[in-house]
Design an enzyme around this catalytic site. Structure first.
Site, PDB file in Angstrom:
ATOM      1  NE  ARG A 151       3.740  -7.277  10.529  1.00  0.00           N
ATOM      2  CZ  ARG A 151       3.156  -6.491   9.620  1.00  0.00           C
ATOM      3  NH1 ARG A 151       2.142  -6.932   8.912  1.00  0.00           N
ATOM      4  NH2 ARG A 151       3.584  -5.267   9.413  1.00  0.00           N
ATOM      5  CE  LYS A 172       3.073   0.231   4.814  1.00  0.00           C
ATOM      6  NZ  LYS A 172       2.500  -0.016   3.492  1.00  0.00           N
ATOM      7  CD  GLU A 203      -2.725   1.146   2.558  1.00  0.00           C
ATOM      8  OE1 GLU A 203      -3.393   2.151   2.772  1.00  0.00           O
ATOM      9  OE2 GLU A 203      -2.715   0.152   3.311  1.00  0.00           O
TER      10      GLU A 203
END
Ligand code: ATP
Ligand code: MG
Length: 567
Positions: free
Chosen positions: A264, A274, A37
């Site tokens: 992750r 982020k 994104e």
């Protein structure tokens, strides 16, 4: 060929894919994608997902990997991020060739799919407010309640949805929802929102749309449109998988990719989100996304970490099903291992202490031979100037040395790297402050090159520079960005920023470096002997005002941990 090609990694995902290829599933094709994104810069966690997706595409015959920007949430997305993401992926060493896509390219098709869902009686327009929708959704222990708009006819839904698209309604007046199961134990299945009205300018489609698809709707269909075979994502999407499959089944699409979740990458003493990184930037804890303390790829690049080191970390930490946190020391180990092989050796003094060699003639200088890289004879030798006045490191002298301090002290002899033995005879201090101003020493001309013909030994070798020939520089020392291994708040009213390390950067402005460094180019990395690896900064350094960043120290914390933990 590197190690990766000769022995491809194995893990549960590759096992699944290998079995699928063997069974000729998807006609044996392997198509993956990396779907960032564009709402921030990539961090080292993304490197893990990139290495996995692009790596798999390389390993399987005919395999391909798409780069797809998941730009369905216009409020948070910026062109700057799109460009930085492309730069970072290329820098890491991966190539999407002509397979660059944007979810926004599919807005028209996604809209058609949404109409199809409505026509199939599987989606409805809901006119509850956002708060009401939340209320109706229920809780973990309480099933949700059906929306009063759940029973709208196909015609009414189609009409409303078309008018949503046509801009007939205010933001938030209606949403499109999937008709699934308000009592499902999985929240994602309690009639999730598929489309919402938002009058926001989009970086690619401008003001063409006032309705935007939600992630869950756009993602599975974008995968399907692109013919993705294996849709790899991190564990937090596990509970979204039933919805992913539901939408694709409800629409009977031609391609139904398999979503597989992996753990992750987390690293100690930093944050990989982020949103949190954005907070550090906007609240001024760091200078920007590419601050060398940041775990972003742009920050790490500026710090002097190489793509090889980062890919190596991703490989070493393998792909797992359960979340874990990797020690920052392992990343540093990978960086050191890589730089040890390629960084030329030089000498620089970070905190200079003046040394006068009293028996060296005034005005004389000579060039001594120094080895650029002891590990690689191919890098050759260079000349370093020696003269009567030198600088050594303040830490390398103690007037009253404790037992295990073997470096310079009054009356003691040490070796200067590539030069001579010197002996300290006198300490000159500032009359007022008592601070040491300079050392008066003598050298033994017989010890040129660093060995005494009579076989006498010294216990320390110091780095040094010639005062007159050395060049000035600023050196920035970096430490962990957080003081806590896992910077999550424990107390209420606190947040992760309370653990930002106030000593994460130390700026030394009076450093002196050997003159060969005047030729260094921004981005070049050197080992300053005995100190660590240092990278000439690509942003702040000027030819007449050099700025180096410490990439990593020489101390091998990881080796110690390895010993302790026996890993
Ligand atoms: P963040 O939480 O940092 O915002 P994100 O998951 O929202 O990350 P996206 O741009 O949506 O960021 O991520 C693109 C891809 O990278 C996703 O498939 C995601 O699963 C993966 N990814 C993100 N962070 C990590 C991580 N720490 N380790 C492995 N993969 C990650
Ligand atoms: Mg995300």
């Amino acid at each position: 060929m590197d190690a990766l090609d000769s022995s491809p990694p194995t893990d549960f995902i590759r096992n699944i894919i290998t079995a699928d290829v063997k069974a000729n599933k998807n006609d044996g094709r392997v198509v993956t994608r990396f779907p960032p994104e564009p709402n921030g810069y990539l961090h080292v966690g993304h490197a893990k997902a990139i290495s996995l997706n692009f790596g798999i595409a390389q390993e399987y015959k005919g395999g391909t990997c798409n780069l797809r920007f998941d730009d369905t949430n216009p409020a948070k997305e910026e062109v700057e991020y799109v460009e930085s993401i492309k730069d970072d992926i290329r820098w890491l060493g991966f190539d999407w060739e002509n397979r660059l896509y944007y979810a926004s390219d599919y807005f028209e098709r996604l809209y058609d799919y949404a109409e199809q869902l409505i026509k199939r009686g599987k989606a409805y327009v809901c006119s509850l407010s956002a708060d009401e929708i939340r209320e109706y959704r229920g809780t973990l222990t309480k099933p949700g309640k059906e929306s009063p708009f759940h029973g709208r006819s196909v015609e009414e839904n189609l009409d409303l949805f078309r008018n949503m698209k046509a801009g007939q309604f205010k933001d938030g007046a209606h949403v499109l929802r999937a008709k699934i199961d308000m009592a499902s134990p999985n929240f994602n299945m309690r009639d999730p929102t598929l489309y919402r009205i938002r009058r926001v300018h989009h970086h690619r489609t401008g003001d063409q749309w006032c309705i935007y698809p939600m992630y869950d709707f756009a993602h599975c269909l974008s995968d399907s449109i692109e013919g993705i075979t294996h849709s790899l994502c991190s564990l937090e999407f596990e509970n979204n998988r039933p919805l992913y499959d539901w939408i694709l089944d409800a629409l009977e699409v031609e391609c139904h990719p398999q979503q597989i979740e992996f753990a992750r990458l987390n690293i100690t003493y930093t944050v990989l989100s982020k949103r949190k990184l954005n907070t550090l930037v906007t609240q001024g804890y760091v200078d920007g996304w590419d601050d060398p303390r940041m775990p972003t790829l742009s920050g790490m690049r500026r710090r002097g970490f190489s793509p090889e080191a980062i890919r190596n970390l991703c490989e070493r930490t393998s792909v797992a099903k359960r979340d874990s946190t990797v020690d920052m020391a392992l990343l540093e180990y990978c960086v050191r291992e890589d730089l040890n092989k390629r960084a030329p050796r030089v000498m620089g003094v970070l905190r200079p202490l003046r040394v006068v060699i009293e028996n060296y003639p005034v005005g004389q200088a000579e060039e001594l031979e120094a080895i650029n890289n002891p590990g690689d004879a191919g890098m050759g030798i260079r000349k370093v100037p020696f003269s009567r006045e030198l600088y050594i490191e303040q830490d390398d002298f103690l007037e009253e040395p404790p037992k295990k301090f073997f470096r310079l002290s009054p009356g003691r002899e040490v070796r200067l790297r590539y030069a001579y033995f010197i002996k300290c005879n006198e300490v000159i201090k500032d009359d007022r402050t008592g601070e040491i101003k300079e050392l008066r020493c003598t050298y033994d001309p017989e010890t040129k090159g660093g060995a005494a013909p009579d076989g006498r030994k010294v216990k320390a070798t110091l780095h040094w520079v010639s005062a007159k020939h050395s060049i000035p520089a600023t050196v920035r020392l970096y430490n962990y960005l957080f003081t806590k291994e896992v910077p999550v708040a424990e107390k209420e009213g606190q947040d992760f920023t309370s653990y930002v390390n106030p000593g994460s950067r130390e700026i030394l402005k009076a450093c002196r470096l050997e003159p060969s460094l005047a030729q260094a180019e921004p981005g070049n990395i050197f080992q300053f002997e005995r100190l660590g690896y240092f990278c000439l900064d690509t942003v702040d350094s000027k030819p007449d005002k050099l700025v180096f960043n410490r990439t990593v120290t020489l101390r091998d914390e990881w080796a110690k941990i390895k010993k302790r933990k026996k890993v």
